[in-house]
Design a protein around this motif. Structure first.
Motif, PDB file in Angstrom:
ATOM      1  N   SER A 268      30.886   7.734  15.179  1.00 61.10           N
ATOM      2  CA  SER A 268      32.224   6.850  15.368  1.00 61.10           C
ATOM      3  C   SER A 268      32.501   6.371  16.320  1.00 61.10           C
ATOM      4  N   ALA A 269      32.539   6.904  16.910  1.00 63.28           N
ATOM      5  CA  ALA A 269      32.972   6.833  18.401  1.00 63.28           C
ATOM      6  C   ALA A 269      32.054   5.383  18.772  1.00 63.28           C
ATOM      7  N   TYR A 270      31.115   5.149  18.897  1.00 60.75           N
ATOM      8  CA  TYR A 270      30.251   4.521  19.463  1.00 60.75           C
ATOM      9  C   TYR A 270      30.343   2.953  18.540  1.00 60.75           C
ATOM     10  N   ALA A 271      30.184   3.343  17.386  1.00 64.09           N
ATOM     11  CA  ALA A 271      30.707   2.682  16.789  1.00 64.09           C
ATOM     12  C   ALA A 271      32.242   1.749  16.915  1.00 64.09           C
ATOM     13  N   THR A 289      27.098  -9.589  11.519  1.00 58.07           N
ATOM     14  CA  THR A 289      28.498 -10.025  11.281  1.00 58.07           C
ATOM     15  C   THR A 289      29.299  -9.533  13.054  1.00 58.07           C
ATOM     16  N   ASN A 290      30.222 -10.025  12.864  1.00 54.68           N
ATOM     17  CA  ASN A 290      31.247  -9.692  14.172  1.00 54.68           C
ATOM     18  C   ASN A 290      31.681  -8.164  13.084  1.00 54.68           C
ATOM     19  N   GLY A 291      32.577  -8.617  11.951  1.00 56.67           N
ATOM     20  CA  GLY A 291      33.267  -7.512  11.608  1.00 56.67           C
ATOM     21  C   GLY A 291      32.982  -6.139  11.338  1.00 56.67           C
ATOM     22  N   ALA A 292      31.336  -5.578  11.133  1.00 55.08           N
ATOM     23  CA  ALA A 292      30.589  -4.577  10.534  1.00 55.08           C
ATOM     24  C   ALA A 292      29.663  -5.111  11.987  1.00 55.08           C
ATOM     25  N   ALA A 293      29.547  -5.104  13.431  1.00 49.40           N
ATOM     26  CA  ALA A 293      28.601  -5.115  14.656  1.00 49.40           C
ATOM     27  C   ALA A 293      29.016  -3.847  15.599  1.00 49.40           C
ATOM     28  N   GLY A 294      29.330  -2.947  14.766  1.00 45.68           N
ATOM     29  CA  GLY A 294      29.645  -1.225  15.163  1.00 45.68           C
ATOM     30  C   GLY A 294      28.411  -0.848  14.963  1.00 45.68           C
ATOM     31  N   VAL A 295      27.845  -0.515  13.436  1.00 42.05           N
ATOM     32  CA  VAL A 295      27.128   0.012  13.069  1.00 42.05           C
ATOM     33  C   VAL A 295      25.824  -0.056  13.421  1.00 42.05           C
ATOM     34  N   MET A 296      25.179  -1.234  13.481  1.00 45.46           N
ATOM     35  CA  MET A 296      23.865  -1.017  14.381  1.00 45.46           C
ATOM     36  C   MET A 296      23.704  -0.490  15.332  1.00 45.46           C
ATOM     37  N   PRO A 297      24.608  -1.321  16.375  1.00 48.22           N
ATOM     38  CA  PRO A 297      24.595  -0.165  17.909  1.00 48.22           C
ATOM     39  C   PRO A 297      25.271   1.026  17.931  1.00 48.22           C
ATOM     40  N   ALA A 298      25.640   1.444  16.798  1.00 48.04           N
ATOM     41  CA  ALA A 298      25.903   3.517  16.318  1.00 48.04           C
ATOM     42  C   ALA A 298      24.457   3.761  16.300  1.00 48.04           C
ATOM     43  N   VAL A 299      24.154   3.522  15.528  1.00 47.14           N
ATOM     44  CA  VAL A 299      23.085   4.138  14.342  1.00 47.14           C
ATOM     45  C   VAL A 299      21.756   3.981  16.010  1.00 47.14           C
ATOM     46  N   ILE A 300      21.654   3.243  16.727  1.00 48.42           N
ATOM     47  CA  ILE A 300      20.630   3.578  17.137  1.00 48.42           C
ATOM     48  C   ILE A 300      21.070   4.113  18.841  1.00 48.42           C
ATOM     49  N   ARG A 301      21.485   4.350  19.036  1.00 48.44           N
ATOM     50  CA  ARG A 301      22.743   4.996  20.260  1.00 48.44           C
ATOM     51  C   ARG A 301      22.469   6.223  19.600  1.00 48.44           C
ATOM     52  N   TYR A 302      23.370   6.408  18.275  1.00 46.95           N
ATOM     53  CA  TYR A 302      22.641   7.957  18.120  1.00 46.95           C
ATOM     54  C   TYR A 302      21.729   8.399  18.076  1.00 46.95           C
ATOM     55  N   TRP A 303      20.076   7.510  17.357  1.00 48.70           N
ATOM     56  CA  TRP A 303      19.435   7.828  18.081  1.00 48.70           C
ATOM     57  C   TRP A 303      18.622   8.150  19.258  1.00 48.70           C
ATOM     58  N   LEU A 304      19.232   7.382  19.980  1.00 45.60           N
ATOM     59  CA  LEU A 304      18.202   7.716  21.494  1.00 45.60           C
ATOM     60  C   LEU A 304      19.244   8.799  22.145  1.00 45.60           C
ATOM     61  N   ASP A 305      20.349   9.026  21.781  1.00 38.71           N
ATOM     62  CA  ASP A 305      21.009   9.828  22.364  1.00 38.71           C
ATOM     63  C   ASP A 305      20.959  11.455  21.919  1.00 38.71           C
ATOM     64  N   HIS A 306      20.408  11.119  20.971  1.00 37.82           N
ATOM     65  CA  HIS A 306      20.346  12.860  19.887  1.00 37.82           C
ATOM     66  C   HIS A 306      19.830  12.873  19.051  1.00 37.82           C
ATOM     67  N   VAL A 307      18.965  11.629  18.311  1.00 37.43           N
ATOM     68  CA  VAL A 307      17.597  12.923  18.153  1.00 37.43           C
ATOM     69  C   VAL A 307      16.305  12.861  18.778  1.00 37.43           C
ATOM     70  N   LEU A 401      32.518   5.466   9.786  1.00 33.06           N
ATOM     71  CA  LEU A 401      31.713   5.487   8.382  1.00 33.06           C
ATOM     72  C   LEU A 401      30.483   4.701   7.899  1.00 33.06           C
ATOM     73  N   GLY A 402      30.392   3.139   8.318  1.00 35.59           N
ATOM     74  CA  GLY A 402      29.001   2.715   7.314  1.00 35.59           C
ATOM     75  C   GLY A 402      27.808   3.477   8.593  1.00 35.59           C
ATOM     76  N   ALA A 403      27.741   3.090   9.849  1.00 33.17           N
ATOM     77  CA  ALA A 403      26.910   4.134  10.457  1.00 33.17           C
ATOM     78  C   ALA A 403      26.620   5.346  10.075  1.00 33.17           C
ATOM     79  N   ILE A 404      27.872   6.480   9.334  1.00 31.35           N
ATOM     80  CA  ILE A 404      26.972   7.424   8.626  1.00 31.35           C
ATOM     81  C   ILE A 404      26.554   7.537   7.621  1.00 31.35           C
ATOM     82  N   LYS A 405      26.833   6.718   7.385  1.00 30.62           N
ATOM     83  CA  LYS A 405      25.910   6.434   5.366  1.00 30.62           C
ATOM     84  C   LYS A 405      24.941   5.792   5.952  1.00 30.62           C
ATOM     85  N   ALA A 406      24.840   5.461   7.063  1.00 31.61           N
ATOM     86  CA  ALA A 406      23.636   4.445   7.720  1.00 31.61           C
ATOM     87  C   ALA A 406      22.411   5.195   7.806  1.00 31.61           C
ATOM     88  N   VAL A 407      22.693   6.221   8.589  1.00 35.46           N
ATOM     89  CA  VAL A 407      22.266   8.025   9.227  1.00 35.46           C
ATOM     90  C   VAL A 407      21.428   8.752   7.549  1.00 35.46           C
TER      91      VAL A 407
END
Length: 457
Positions: A268-271, A289-307, A401-407
């Motif tokens: 959530s913090a990343y997104a 889109t801009n309104g959904a711009a946080g989901v993808m970067p958050a999931v990539i950052r989660y993957w890089l930093d925590h997986v 929440l979109g990032a959490i659902k994606a993971v």
């Protein structure tokens, strides 16, 4: 159907791809039309329609249109130069785009918000006009901002939502079913097929450089958001929260009592960091889109930093897979909140991120398709009802929440074998139908939902 990674992911400026970037791009296209015209121009006018009118001020559509007519572009946007240009335009009542004479343009008189019926092609419509010395319109074009920074003229929209000009691609899939069949026949992953299509339209060197640039801008946006405090513009008094969340999570590191679910707070913090930057008018990447711009970067950052085992060398694979899924959604349904609600924005972003994460964690094409299906299915029906027309409430938290659902979707798909009951194509079609049936007040107009049920002044 071919939609490039660099069409799906574009470097731009907040707060909205359809309401800020789109009008700026439309204005740039109109200036090109003027440059190619034999007429002698003396002035400009613009009218905003539908959602561009109803939430235009909150989304800075007026500002974007003015700057676009002055020659500014989203991918090279300079905030300091933009402020200076706006001040000069308001003082002089003129703009001077490159390659054209000084043109009369008084924003208070020449930029009109039309709150009447939508233009026939799309709920995000605008009409740009050029006038002669007598003030008569001698050149006019209607543009539609159809989501994600994509812009089409009235004629282009009438010809079909997507065009496919260019060299043939080796894997021209139009549906998820075709994509999976091609993957099985070729023995290639979705990312490999998508990259082969990209290379057919460009070259490997430019793709690698462009993909690296996308992640650089995404990650820089996260970092700015995680280190910036203050109140977001727009009048709601929304406080930036990403930095505070990150700081508290860092303070808890090493404590044995930290609950496992705090990983959700990192996502959530990343997104939220990205979408707070977007709300402040910062540089972001449309995803889609801009309104959904946080989901993808958050999931990539989660993957890089925590997986464990994650590596930045595979970010290309993530982006390629996500873009393949995003292209299917855009081609067969919509990524526009004004057209289909937030299911088309955060829902699409979550599906794309789920697919990308599943791919880089070893998922088969069938598991990747399943991950996208799970994520999109559980965003169906989500409305777009921004308070005061600002991309803040509920948009910022919604990206987390979109990032959490994606993971979660990627993880569920990886626990299976790719076989599942509901195909991604069926969910995309359901999303299209749901958007079509959704009342207009829930589609980025701020005339329903949260926008009218909580104080916003």
């Amino acid at each position: 159907m071919f939609l490039s990674v660099f069409d799906m992911f574009k470097v731009g400026v907040g707060p909205s791809s359809s309401h800020t970037m789109g009008p700026m791009v439309a204005a740039a296209r109109f200036l090109e039309l003027m440059r190619a015209s034999p007429f002698e121009f003396h002035g400009l006018r613009a009218s905003l329609h539908g959602s561009l009118a109803f939430t235009g001020v909150g989304h800075a559509t007026d500002r974007a249109t003015i700057l676009g007519l002055a020659g500014f572009l989203p991918d090279t946007y300079d905030a300091e130069k933009a402020e200076a240009a706006l001040a000069e335009i308001r003082t002089t009542g003129t703009v001077h785009p490159e390659g054209l004479p000084v043109l009369s343009f008084e924003p208070r008189e020449d930029l009109r918000f039309d709150f009447g019926p939508n233009l026939p092609g799309h709920s995000n419509g605008m009409v740009l006009m050029a006038t002669d010395a007598q003030g008569d319109v001698i050149l006019q074009e209607t543009y539609y901002s159809i989501g994600g920074g994509f812009v089409m003229t009235e004629a282009e929209l009438a010809e079909g939502k997507d065009t496919n000009g260019g060299a043939p691609v080796p894997y021209p899939f139009h549906t998820a079913a075709e994509m999976l069949q091609m993957a099985e026949t070729s023995g290639k992953s979705i990312a490999e097929m998508k990259k082969a299509n990209e290379i057919a339209r460009g070259c490997p060197e430019s793709f690698a450089k462009g993909a690296a640039r996308l992640w650089e801008v995404m990650n820089d946006c996260i970092e700015r958001g995680l280190t910036t405090e203050g109140i977001l513009p727009g009048g709601l008094g929304v406080k930036r929260r990403a930095k505070g969340i990150r700081d508290s999570l860092l303070a808890e590191r090493g404590m044995n009592l930290t609950a496992p679910h705090t990983i959700n707070d990192w996502m959530s913090a990343y997104a939220m960091a990205v979408n707070e930057e977007n709300a402040a008018g910062g540089q972001v990447v449309t995803a889609p889109t801009n309104g959904a711009a946080g989901v993808m970067p958050a999931v990539i950052r989660y993957w890089l930093d925590h997986v464990p085992g994650a590596t930045s060398a595979r970010i290309d694979e993530f982006l390629l897979t996500a873009a393949a899924v995003g292209g299917l959604i855009k081609y067969n349904a919509s990524i526009s909140g004004a057209e289909a609600g937030c299911q088309a924005e955060v829902g699409s972003a979550s599906a794309m991120a789920a697919a990308g994460l599943c791919a880089v964690m070893g998922g088969t094409p069938a598991q990747v398709e399943n991950a996208a299906e799970i994520a999109l299915e559980h965003h169906l029906g989500m409305t777009c009802d921004p308070v005061k027309g600002l991309v803040q409430i509920p948009c910022i938290e919604r990206n987390g929440l979109g990032a959490i659902k994606a993971v979660s979707a990627a993880s569920l798909a990886l626990r299976g074998d790719g076989q599942h009951f509901v195909p991604l194509d069926s969910v995309i079609e359901t999303m299209r139908q749901t958007g079509q049936d959704m009342h207009e007040k829930y589609k980025e107009t701020s005339l329903g939902g949260l926008a009218v049920n909580i104080p916003n002044c």
